[in-house]
Design a protein around this motif. Structure first.
Motif, PDB file in Angstrom:
ATOM      1  N   SER A   1       1.369  15.410 -10.038  1.00  0.00           N
ATOM      2  CA  SER A   1       1.210  16.149  -8.097  1.00  0.00           C
ATOM      3  C   SER A   1       0.186  16.805  -8.288  1.00  0.00           C
ATOM      4  O   SER A   1      -0.470  16.556  -7.325  1.00  0.00           O
ATOM      5  CB  SER A   1       2.365  16.149  -7.638  1.00  0.00           C
ATOM      6  N   GLY A   2       0.296  18.095  -8.935  1.00  0.00           N
ATOM      7  CA  GLY A   2      -0.923  18.954  -7.875  1.00  0.00           C
ATOM      8  C   GLY A   2      -0.095  19.845  -7.170  1.00  0.00           C
ATOM      9  O   GLY A   2      -0.475  20.802  -6.512  1.00  0.00           O
ATOM     10  N   GLY A   3       0.887  20.045  -7.364  1.00  0.00           N
ATOM     11  CA  GLY A   3       1.681  20.897  -7.024  1.00  0.00           C
ATOM     12  C   GLY A   3       2.869  20.452  -5.623  1.00  0.00           C
ATOM     13  O   GLY A   3       2.992  19.109  -5.324  1.00  0.00           O
ATOM     14  N   GLU A   4       3.047  20.065  -4.323  1.00  0.00           N
ATOM     15  CA  GLU A   4       3.934  20.742  -3.674  1.00  0.00           C
ATOM     16  C   GLU A   4       2.375  19.984  -2.151  1.00  0.00           C
ATOM     17  O   GLU A   4       1.636  20.530  -2.280  1.00  0.00           O
ATOM     18  CB  GLU A   4       4.406  21.728  -2.742  1.00  0.00           C
ATOM     19  N   LEU A   5       3.459  19.349  -1.494  1.00  0.00           N
ATOM     20  CA  LEU A   5       2.403  18.800  -0.399  1.00  0.00           C
ATOM     21  C   LEU A   5       3.012  18.601   0.531  1.00  0.00           C
ATOM     22  O   LEU A   5       3.697  17.983   1.036  1.00  0.00           O
ATOM     23  CB  LEU A   5       1.641  17.317  -0.549  1.00  0.00           C
ATOM     24  N   SER A   6       2.658  19.370   1.983  1.00  0.00           N
ATOM     25  CA  SER A   6       3.161  19.653   3.352  1.00  0.00           C
ATOM     26  C   SER A   6       2.819  19.538   4.354  1.00  0.00           C
ATOM     27  O   SER A   6       0.797  20.487   4.063  1.00  0.00           O
ATOM     28  CB  SER A   6       4.623  20.106   3.292  1.00  0.00           C
ATOM     29  N   PHE A   7       2.969  18.825   5.458  1.00  0.00           N
ATOM     30  CA  PHE A   7       1.253  18.893   6.437  1.00  0.00           C
ATOM     31  C   PHE A   7       1.606  18.054   8.210  1.00  0.00           C
ATOM     32  O   PHE A   7       3.482  17.825   7.930  1.00  0.00           O
ATOM     33  CB  PHE A   7       0.331  17.791   5.960  1.00  0.00           C
ATOM     34  N   GLU A   8       1.254  18.350   8.836  1.00  0.00           N
ATOM     35  CA  GLU A   8       1.952  17.825  10.570  1.00  0.00           C
ATOM     36  C   GLU A   8       0.576  17.048  10.717  1.00  0.00           C
ATOM     37  O   GLU A   8      -0.920  17.853  10.298  1.00  0.00           O
ATOM     38  CB  GLU A   8       2.610  18.698  10.990  1.00  0.00           C
ATOM     39  N   ALA A   9       1.042  16.444  12.429  1.00  0.00           N
ATOM     40  CA  ALA A   9      -0.186  15.790  12.289  1.00  0.00           C
ATOM     41  C   ALA A   9       0.051  14.738  13.679  1.00  0.00           C
ATOM     42  O   ALA A   9       1.450  15.024  14.158  1.00  0.00           O
ATOM     43  CB  ALA A   9      -0.131  14.323  11.249  1.00  0.00           C
ATOM     44  N   TYR A  10      -1.230  14.095  14.336  1.00  0.00           N
ATOM     45  CA  TYR A  10      -0.904  13.883  15.417  1.00  0.00           C
ATOM     46  C   TYR A  10      -1.544  12.820  15.571  1.00  0.00           C
ATOM     47  O   TYR A  10      -3.209  12.766  14.300  1.00  0.00           O
ATOM     48  CB  TYR A  10      -1.029  14.477  16.575  1.00  0.00           C
ATOM     49  N   LEU A  11      -1.654  11.425  16.097  1.00  0.00           N
ATOM     50  CA  LEU A  11      -2.315  10.364  16.574  1.00  0.00           C
ATOM     51  C   LEU A  11      -2.771  10.297  17.931  1.00  0.00           C
ATOM     52  O   LEU A  11      -0.887  10.510  18.682  1.00  0.00           O
ATOM     53  CB  LEU A  11      -2.023   9.313  15.575  1.00  0.00           C
ATOM     54  N   TYR A  12      -3.545  10.215  19.066  1.00  0.00           N
ATOM     55  CA  TYR A  12      -3.638  10.418  20.556  1.00  0.00           C
ATOM     56  C   TYR A  12      -4.473   9.190  20.391  1.00  0.00           C
ATOM     57  O   TYR A  12      -5.814   9.247  19.730  1.00  0.00           O
ATOM     58  CB  TYR A  12      -4.315  11.783  20.515  1.00  0.00           C
TER      59      TYR A  12
ATOM     60  N   GLN B   1      -8.029  -0.922   5.941  1.00  0.00           N
ATOM     61  CA  GLN B   1      -8.775  -2.455   5.907  1.00  0.00           C
ATOM     62  C   GLN B   1      -8.298  -3.529   6.894  1.00  0.00           C
ATOM     63  O   GLN B   1      -8.129  -4.454   7.119  1.00  0.00           O
ATOM     64  CB  GLN B   1      -7.810  -2.668   4.579  1.00  0.00           C
ATOM     65  N   VAL B   2      -6.919  -3.480   7.527  1.00  0.00           N
ATOM     66  CA  VAL B   2      -7.061  -3.698   8.644  1.00  0.00           C
ATOM     67  C   VAL B   2      -7.642  -4.235   9.958  1.00  0.00           C
ATOM     68  O   VAL B   2      -8.507  -3.120  10.084  1.00  0.00           O
ATOM     69  CB  VAL B   2      -5.687  -3.749   9.197  1.00  0.00           C
ATOM     70  N   SER B   3      -8.067  -5.745  10.355  1.00  0.00           N
ATOM     71  CA  SER B   3      -9.309  -5.089  11.585  1.00  0.00           C
ATOM     72  C   SER B   3      -8.603  -5.232  12.200  1.00  0.00           C
ATOM     73  O   SER B   3      -8.190  -5.498  13.321  1.00  0.00           O
ATOM     74  CB  SER B   3      -9.466  -6.613  11.296  1.00  0.00           C
ATOM     75  N   GLU B   4      -8.953  -3.703  13.376  1.00  0.00           N
ATOM     76  CA  GLU B   4      -8.717  -3.412  14.465  1.00  0.00           C
ATOM     77  C   GLU B   4      -9.565  -1.935  15.083  1.00  0.00           C
ATOM     78  O   GLU B   4      -9.404  -1.347  15.363  1.00  0.00           O
ATOM     79  CB  GLU B   4      -6.900  -2.387  14.152  1.00  0.00           C
ATOM     80  N   GLN B   5     -10.743  -2.642  14.360  1.00  0.00           N
ATOM     81  CA  GLN B   5     -11.951  -1.887  15.850  1.00  0.00           C
ATOM     82  C   GLN B   5     -11.693  -1.573  16.568  1.00  0.00           C
ATOM     83  O   GLN B   5     -12.065   0.039  16.568  1.00  0.00           O
ATOM     84  CB  GLN B   5     -13.195  -3.113  15.113  1.00  0.00           C
ATOM     85  N   THR B   6     -11.436  -1.998  18.004  1.00  0.00           N
ATOM     86  CA  THR B   6     -11.334  -1.931  18.895  1.00  0.00           C
ATOM     87  C   THR B   6     -10.240  -0.446  19.026  1.00  0.00           C
ATOM     88  O   THR B   6     -10.626   0.186  19.780  1.00  0.00           O
ATOM     89  CB  THR B   6     -11.299  -3.032  19.933  1.00  0.00           C
ATOM     90  N   ARG B   7      -9.479  -1.035  18.667  1.00  0.00           N
ATOM     91  CA  ARG B   7      -8.126   0.474  18.599  1.00  0.00           C
ATOM     92  C   ARG B   7      -8.686   1.589  17.823  1.00  0.00           C
ATOM     93  O   ARG B   7      -8.402   2.624  18.063  1.00  0.00           O
ATOM     94  CB  ARG B   7      -6.816  -0.270  18.088  1.00  0.00           C
ATOM     95  N   LEU B   8      -8.885   1.374  16.585  1.00  0.00           N
ATOM     96  CA  LEU B   8      -9.434   2.480  16.325  1.00  0.00           C
ATOM     97  C   LEU B   8     -10.673   3.287  16.351  1.00  0.00           C
ATOM     98  O   LEU B   8     -10.647   4.237  16.442  1.00  0.00           O
ATOM     99  CB  LEU B   8     -10.195   1.944  14.717  1.00  0.00           C
ATOM    100  N   GLY B   9     -11.297   2.554  17.851  1.00  0.00           N
ATOM    101  CA  GLY B   9     -12.442   3.426  18.111  1.00  0.00           C
ATOM    102  C   GLY B   9     -11.710   3.805  19.308  1.00  0.00           C
ATOM    103  O   GLY B   9     -11.766   4.797  19.805  1.00  0.00           O
ATOM    104  N   GLN B  10     -10.325   4.283  19.972  1.00  0.00           N
ATOM    105  CA  GLN B  10      -9.932   4.148  20.887  1.00  0.00           C
ATOM    106  C   GLN B  10      -8.209   5.821  19.874  1.00  0.00           C
ATOM    107  O   GLN B  10      -7.470   5.948  20.785  1.00  0.00           O
ATOM    108  CB  GLN B  10      -8.699   2.999  21.539  1.00  0.00           C
ATOM    109  N   ILE B  11      -8.722   6.001  18.343  1.00  0.00           N
ATOM    110  CA  ILE B  11      -7.834   7.001  18.167  1.00  0.00           C
ATOM    111  C   ILE B  11      -8.290   8.204  17.957  1.00  0.00           C
ATOM    112  O   ILE B  11      -9.298   8.027  17.251  1.00  0.00           O
ATOM    113  CB  ILE B  11      -6.939   6.145  17.066  1.00  0.00           C
ATOM    114  N   THR B  12      -8.014   9.603  18.178  1.00  0.00           N
ATOM    115  CA  THR B  12      -8.349  10.372  17.649  1.00  0.00           C
ATOM    116  C   THR B  12      -7.099  11.991  16.889  1.00  0.00           C
ATOM    117  O   THR B  12      -5.999  10.656  17.924  1.00  0.00           O
ATOM    118  CB  THR B  12      -9.066  11.732  18.509  1.00  0.00           C
TER     119      THR B  12
END
Length: 628
Positions: free
Chosen positions: A419-430, A463-474
């Motif tokens: 695995s390359g060791g431990e992995l932990s992260f935090e995230a947000y999608l807005y 890969q999912v075609s969500e071009q409009t919504r992907l452009g509305q997410i950071t």
């Protein structure tokens, strides 16, 4: 013992001795591995990345302030100055003789005071280390082959100065090297001097870049951008728009501008360093909505883009609040990932509760004692990400949506090979109806609060075609443990087969899917509410019209069969003095039409001669005719 030879001085000892005799010390720049020789030709795609690495070195050295002086628009000489720990002659010698052999995270780092003695993953004062393989200093090779390092550590009596001349990589010369022979990347000329007693506690490092590579100067001067804006295409229009904001053009740099062009910045001369960057961020949002291709900030020249990209990549404070510090009182909808299968779960925050408190998030916790300020030509930069609490433009989803998460990947520290060791992260999608500027749409990965990749608008090749919504997410991912091993040497890309990268990619795709599903559900619910509201209004209008016909036929004093706002779930049984027996077939969906018909037909006396059963069948048949 007679005839014994004197042990040669080490480079560090020679540097210290130069303070006494003023003699210049000369040494080749050595590498630990031949492949690192390529570093001296530059490994970064754009100039800003080289600046990023030099500033990251300052961060690892516990600097509180870094000052970058670019000399714009000439860019003849660039100075990067910090108040970090500085380097002793021993540390400087190690750096020059070990390109690609960083002392960070090693026992050597403890001896050279480049890491914490309690934890080699931290700086001496406790910052998570960004640097890893020891090439950050030689990021300057992207910009020039001639630079100077002036450095001093606190308590050290000597200030050292190393003038470095790098060599261009030559594959043919490499092939002629003997087995085990180290590649010489260039020559460093070092001299040191004793400082006054008053300067004993001073510390820091200054790097001066001379004679920038011609192509780098042209890039930072935006020469190609200006030429494209002055050229015309087949339609007679400019190939590219002129930058709205820029650092100016030197006289005779372009034939059409013989007298040059004064700088056009979004800030004024009287603005403070902090205000300048705030106005730069405002300009990015304002102008990006008015240009034809706002995704690449075409209204900025390369110099301002450099400042912008640095502000996104470094471990800085946000220009506004941290995304995890949204409160329940804000007009934002909050969600988290389900603990198993299922849909995103809505979070209920009290007015004063933050998203951070609700989920126990650590990234970006305020530490007023550990400041890190970066000034680029008197502009104090910050992370230029501002997430509005309201919708930017009208949308069926009436308010911004945030999906946040805290993730501990199922990799154990013992399973390094797999695995390359431990992995932990935090995230947000807005999500918002519009992300401005467009180049902040996508996902940005921060490892130890720093990033070299900027925003990936493809969301790890979703890969999912969500071009409009992907452009509305950071989105941002804050990696707390792991992923270091997946970062390529240029720190601008990942090893896409690394287990940590694959896990984050899969996680992001799942989070996107759940967020998009939730957005669709919210939009569908809103449409259903809107449709029902329209339906109710239409039905009420029908009853109102039928009642008006009743009054017209039978007089204003006649009692109305139904209230004007009536919306009944089933057809009425009596209209005036007429009883109606509806057929057994369900007429609930057409009840209001049936009621209106019954009122109008009875107002004209049509139903009087019919039996109650025929009255119901007549109205039913009329409805069926017009519904075909």
């Amino acid at each position: 013992m007679a005839g014994s030879k004197k042990k040669p001085l080490t480079l560090a000892e020679k540097i210290r001795a130069s303070a006494n005799d003023g003699a210049e010390v000369q040494t080749p720049l050595a590498t630990n591995d031949r492949i690192i020789a390529r570093v001296t030709d530059g490994i970064y795609r754009e100039p800003w990345a080289a600046f990023r690495e030099l500033i990251a070195n300052s961060y690892d050295a516990d600097a509180k302030s870094v000052v970058v002086e670019t000399g714009a628009p000439e860019f003849d000489k660039i100075v990067i100055r910090d108040d970090g720990n500085g380097m002793s002659p021993d540390t400087l010698a190690y750096v020059l003789q070990n390109i690609g052999g960083s002392s960070k995270r090693t026992q050597a780092g403890e001896l050279l005071h480049t890491v914490s003695t309690a934890n080699r993953e931290l700086s001496p004062k406790g910052r998570p280390l960004i640097g890893k393989i020891g090439i950050g200093l030689f990021a300057v090779a992207q910009l020039t082959q001639h630079f100077q390092i002036i450095t001093k550590a606190k308590g050290e009596r000597l200030r050292s100065s190393a003038t470095v001349l790098l060599k261009t990589h030559n594959e043919q010369n490499m092939a002629k090297m003997e087995p085990g022979e180290e590649y010489t990347a260039g020559i460093a000329k070092i001299i040191s001097e004793e400082v006054n007693e008053s300067e004993l506690d001073s510390q820091g490092t200054t790097i001066v870049l001379y004679e920038l590579r011609p192509e780098i100067r042209k890039s930072m001067q935006s020469l190609q951008t200006w030429q494209a804006s002055l050229a015309t295409g087949p339609d007679g229009k400019p190939v590219a728009p002129k930058p709205i904001y820029h650092s100016g053009i030197l006289p005779n740099l372009l034939d059409i501008q013989p007298n040059g062009l004064k700088a056009s910045f979004p800030w004024g001369q009287g603005d403070s360093s902090r205000e300048k960057f705030a106005k730069l961020a405002d300009a990015a949002q304002d102008a990006s909505t008015r240009v034809s291709k706002p995704a690449n900030l075409d209204h900025f020249d390369e110099y301002l883009k450099l400042i912008w990209k640095l502000s996104l990549s470094l471990p800085l404070k946000y220009i506004g609040q941290h995304p995890f510090d949204f409160k329940g009182s804000s007009t934002v909808s909050f969600f988290r990932l389900p603990r198993g299968k299922g849909q995103a779960v809505e979070l209920e925050l009290s007015d004063d509760e933050t998203l951070r408190e609700q989920l126990g998030l650590k990234s970006g916790l305020s530490n007023n004692e550990d400041t890190f300020d970066v000034f680029v030509d008197d502009v104090l930069i910050s992370r230029p990400i501002r997430l509005p609490e309201t919708i930017r433009k009208q949308h069926r989803i009436g308010q911004p949506v945030v999906l946040a998460a805290k993730v501990e990947a199922p990799f154990s520290a013992e399973d390094f090979e797999r695995s390359g060791g431990e992995l932990s992260f935090e995230a947000y999608l807005y999500w918002n109806s519009q992300i401005v500027p467009k180049d902040t749409a996508g996902v940005l990965v921060r490892v130890k609060e720093a990033s070299g990749t900027l925003f990936d608008q493809r969301f790890f090749n979703y890969q999912v075609s969500e071009q409009t919504r992907l452009g509305q997410i950071t989105a941002e991912i804050f990696v707390l443990k792991g992923l270091d091993g997946a970062i390529n040497i240029d720190r601008e890309s990942f090893n896409y087969s690394h287990p940590h990268y694959l896990y984050i990619q899969k996680w992001m795709h799942k989070a996107l899917r759940l967020l998009v599903n939730r957005l669709k559900a919210i939009a569908k619910e809103d449409k259903s509410r809107e449709d029902e509201k329209k339906r109710q209004a239409s039905l009420a209008a029908r009853i109102g019209k039928a009642n008006a016909i009743w009054e017209e036929r039978l007089g204003a004093d006649s009692e109305l069969p139904l209230p004007k706002s009536a919306t009944l779930a089933a057809p009425v049984k009596e209209v005036g003095n007429t009883t109606i027996d509806w057929p057994e077939e369900d007429l609930k969906s057409e009840s209001e039409i049936a009621n209106a018909l019954a009122i109008v037909l009875q107002a004209y006396g049509v139903l009087d001669e019919l039996s109650p059963e025929d009255r119901g069948n007549l109205i039913k048949d009329i409805i069926e005719i017009f519904s075909q």
